[in-house]
Design an enzyme around this catalytic site. Structure first.
Site, PDB file in Angstrom:
ATOM      1  N   ALA A 115       0.827  -1.208   0.000  1.00  0.00           N
ATOM      2  CA  ALA A 115       0.000   0.000   0.000  1.00  0.00           C
ATOM      3  C   ALA A 115       0.859   1.255   0.000  1.00  0.00           C
ATOM      4  CB  ALA A 115      -0.920   0.003   1.212  1.00  0.00           C
TER       5      ALA A 115
ATOM      6  N   GLU B 168       0.250  -9.738   0.102  1.00  0.00           N
ATOM      7  CA  GLU B 168      -1.158 -10.121   0.201  1.00  0.00           C
ATOM      8  C   GLU B 168      -1.758 -10.317  -1.186  1.00  0.00           C
ATOM      9  OE1 GLU B 168      -3.259  -8.355   4.014  1.00  0.00           O
ATOM     10  OE2 GLU B 168      -2.105  -6.772   3.031  1.00  0.00           O
TER      11      GLU B 168
ATOM     12  N   GLY C 116       1.012  -5.269   1.465  1.00  0.00           N
ATOM     13  CA  GLY C 116      -0.059  -5.503   0.497  1.00  0.00           C
ATOM     14  C   GLY C 116       0.423  -6.159  -0.774  1.00  0.00           C
TER      15      GLY C 116
ATOM     16  N   GLU D 105       3.450  -4.867   8.492  1.00  0.00           N
ATOM     17  CA  GLU D 105       2.506  -3.847   8.953  1.00  0.00           C
ATOM     18  C   GLU D 105       2.580  -3.586  10.449  1.00  0.00           C
ATOM     19  OE1 GLU D 105       0.740  -5.459   5.131  1.00  0.00           O
ATOM     20  OE2 GLU D 105       1.855  -6.244   6.845  1.00  0.00           O
TER      21      GLU D 105
END
Length: 696
Positions: free
Chosen positions: A60, A102, A99, A122
């Site tokens: 992200a 992910e 991310g 994170e």
């Protein structure tokens, strides 16, 4: 942002968002469009998803964390990827972070290059993976291994990723070609791997008996619980849902937890530190445009605790280093300690025996200054004595090659005075490592009045190369960290005289979030160090001086502020110290009283913040966020509070000014009077963190 190309039945979707292929809103939108295109194109039988440049994706865009998403979150593209009727293969090189990983976990399969690394870090931003990472990863590698990756946030190399099952294959040679071949194999087989959301095999054992999972979770979160950090505990809560909550419901709850943490004070503080570290690595003005000098060989003068640790830092980074000592006995002893430390790392499985041998081979000992002639950087790590340091710098000035950087590891002495004894003050600066130097990440880089811009740029670059968090500071007694610590120390003695005990102060600091209280830290470091420095400056500290005069130097003598059983590092309150404090208070005519934890914080941490404001006023620190980085990485200030200056903004500068005046309004010591900058910003309703860019 995203490119689409067709090659023999395989759609190659490439993320192109330099420098790290962050998954911004625009990238997510483009990815969804590319996947939709592949879904309806009859010529496409499989998809390969990859990243351009040096990384797959760093996840992200952190600058968008608190912005409205319009529904285009990473989880949206992940669900699209996972449910696509045609198999999607992630081709990972460089880093697949947060991310980015992910996204890869939602693919049907993953292949990696030998240099790839994957991580879900994170937790270091006070968050949990919020796009399915806490649900898909346990189903792929098992809940215990997922705890290790998510709660600790550490990267995993390609070989480990393959062993765990994150990578289906490691591709030697051309990664993209290998990924396309694998994608065609899957498509031609007529089936596809079971989607992560539907895998149950890795969860069965923990569902039948979760005791091992819970015990592992307790061990991994021990430090977080002690320091009051929310994110590690939330990571465990989310991973636990993989065992007891339906997948889609767990995804919704995972996202809700992530959003709640995002809005909380701890994540805001940790994200502040994330950006602060990056800001500290940038030089303002001409120095920021300078090309660093090349560092191929290093030298360290002194093989003691600091010198040995500094040499280990260099060797750990693959840099050959020559260590100079005054005689062979001291040299052999220092090298033996380095060897023992490396052996201990092997026993802890931190490094392999082969890595230890490689590092030790990079270390060369000598007792001759002439053997330092080829070094590109020479770091002096001798006693904190100006006369000794001047003598050393005169000697290295005679033998160092032109362009070599000459650095002092001093923690408080005047770098300009040291530089003045050389014929090349432009090549001289301070590099203040923190003990143990091979472990502690902070590196204060002290710019002298005549330090050349490219020397400063080289020190910053070199600091990052050896795994440190470098921060540039100016010349003053104690620089930034120790100067602020001195303001704290002055009140610690006063608190003891007024009625507090060492264990009470240390508990207040532990409750605040520090890993250790100040008196435990003093005992650990050796309270005689500051004592000797004070004596050289003609200063006194009534309680600490009395302890040192009694031979109580801390853990190394078994007695300091606390008592230590033989062979133990566990501090125990000592009645002798209590009696000493009471006697000194009586001699000073001070009536002891009850002291609260609130008073301890206000009288020790508020003066530190006040001194930090003075450091900014004087230009010793460039940004208030630099001070936060120094205290978070060098002195254990709680990361969940973001550093002293960030925390001060959250508390309210007006309140801090008011409490400083309450406690110290009648004192003649200017250290405790509210700094002009602090009062000005408080009166304007501003914030110290908002002042950073102005000062920079």
């Amino acid at each position: 942002m995203v490119t689409y190309a067709l090659d023999a039945g395989v759609a190659v979707v490439t993320i192109e968002n330099p420098p790290v292929n962050a998954l911004s809103q625009a990238v997510i939108s483009s990815l969804i469009e590319a996947l939709d295109r592949a879904a309806v194109d009859p010529a496409v039988k499989a998809v390969v998803l990859t990243g351009s440049g040096r990384n797959f994706s760093a996840g992200a865009d952190i600058t968008e964390v608190e912005q409205p998403s319009n529904g285009l979150e990473i989880g949206t593209v992940n669900r699209r990827c996972e449910m696509l009727a045609k198999p999607v293969v992630a081709a990972i090189h460089g880093g697949a972070v947060g991310g980015g990983l992910e996204l890869a976990l939602s693919c049907a399969a993953r292949v990696g290059s030998p240099d790839a690394q994957v991580s879900l870090p994170e937790v270091k931003l006070g968050l949990i993976p919020g796009a399915g990472g806490t649900q898909r990863l346990p189903r792929i590698i098992g809940p215990d291994a997922a705890l290790d990756m998510i709660v600790q946030g550490k990267p995993v190399d390609a070989a480990t990723a393959a062993m765990l099952g994150i990578f289906n294959r490691i591709v030697e040679g051309n990664l993209l070609d290998g990924a396309k071949r694998f994608a065609r194999e899957i498509a031609d087989s007529g089936g596809r791997p079971i989607a992560a959301r539907d895998r149950e095999d890795k969860l069965a054992a923990a569902r039948a008996d979760s005791s091992a999972f819970e015990a592992h979770a307790m061990e991994l979160t021990k430090r977080a619980r002690a320091r009051g950090l929310d994110a590690p505990l939330a990571c465990v809560e989310a991973i636990r849902m993989a065992l007891n909550t339906p997948f889609d419901e767990a995804l919704e709850k995972e996202r809700a937890i992530c959003i709640e943490l995002t809005r909380g004070p701890q994540s805001k503080a940790q994200r502040h530190l994330f950006f602060a570290e990056r800001a500290a690595a940038k030089l303002a003005g001409k120095a920021g445009d300078m090309r660093p000098r090349e560092i191929r060989k290093a030298a360290v003068i002194g093989a003691g605790t600091m010198g040995g640790g500094i040499a280990m830092s260099f060797a750990n980074a693959g840099i050959p280093v020559t260590i100079l000592e005054v005689n062979q006995v001291a040299l052999d002893g220092g090298l033996a300690v380095v060897r023992n430390n490396c052996d201990a790392s092997v026993r802890r499985s931190s490094i392999t025996a082969e890595a230890r041998d490689q590092r030790m081979a990079l270390l060369t000992g000598t007792t001759r200054y002439e053997d330092l002639q080829e070094a590109d950087i020479i770091v002096e790590a001798a006693f904190e004595d100006m006369a000794i340091k001047k003598q050393i710098f005169r000697a290295i000035d005679e033998i160092a090659k032109p362009g070599a950087i000459l650095a002092s590891n001093t923690s408080f002495l005047d770098v300009d005075e040291i530089a003045a004894v050389t014929s090349r003050p432009a090549d001289v600066l301070g590099m203040h490592f923190f003990s143990p130097a091979n472990v502690m990440r902070l590196l204060e880089i002290v710019r002298g009045t005549k330090t050349a811009p490219d020397v400063l740029a080289t020190a910053l670059s070199f600091g990052r190369r050896i795994g440190k968090v470098p921060v540039v500071v100016g010349v003053c007694h104690g620089f930034v960290g120790n100067r602020m610590r001195a303001a704290q120390f002055m009140q610690l003695e006063s608190l003891l005289l007024d009625g507090a005990l060492p264990e009470q102060v240390d508990k207040a600091y532990a409750d605040f979030g520090f890993p250790m209280g100040p008196f435990v830290v003093y005992d650990l470091a050796g309270i005689d160090i500051d004592w000797r420095i004070r004596k050289s400056l003609g200063k006194t500290a009534v309680i600490v001086d009395a302890l040192c005069e009694a031979g109580r130097f801390g853990q190394k003598t078994g007695k300091g502020f606390y008592f230590y059983e033989a062979g133990s590092r566990t501090p125990a309150p000592d009645p002798w110290v209590k009696s000493l404090i009471e006697d000194k208070a009586h001699e000073a005519g001070i009536g002891r009283r009850d002291v609260t934890a609130k008073e301890i914080v206000e009288r020790t941490i508020y003066p530190m913040i006040n001194e930090g404001a003075r450091v900014l006023e004087e230009g010793i620190a460039t940004r208030s966020s630099d001070i936060d980085v120094i205290w978070a990485h060098g002195y254990g200030f709680p990361i969940g509070k973001g550093g002293p200056m960030f925390w001060a903004d959250q508390v309210g500068l007006s309140k801090i000014v008011e409490r400083l005046e309450h406690w110290f309004g009648r004192t003649g010591n200017p250290v405790f009077r509210p700094a002009r900058l602090l009062k000005d910003v408080a009166n304007s309703g501003g914030a110290l963190s908002g002042l950073a860019e102005v000062l920079a």
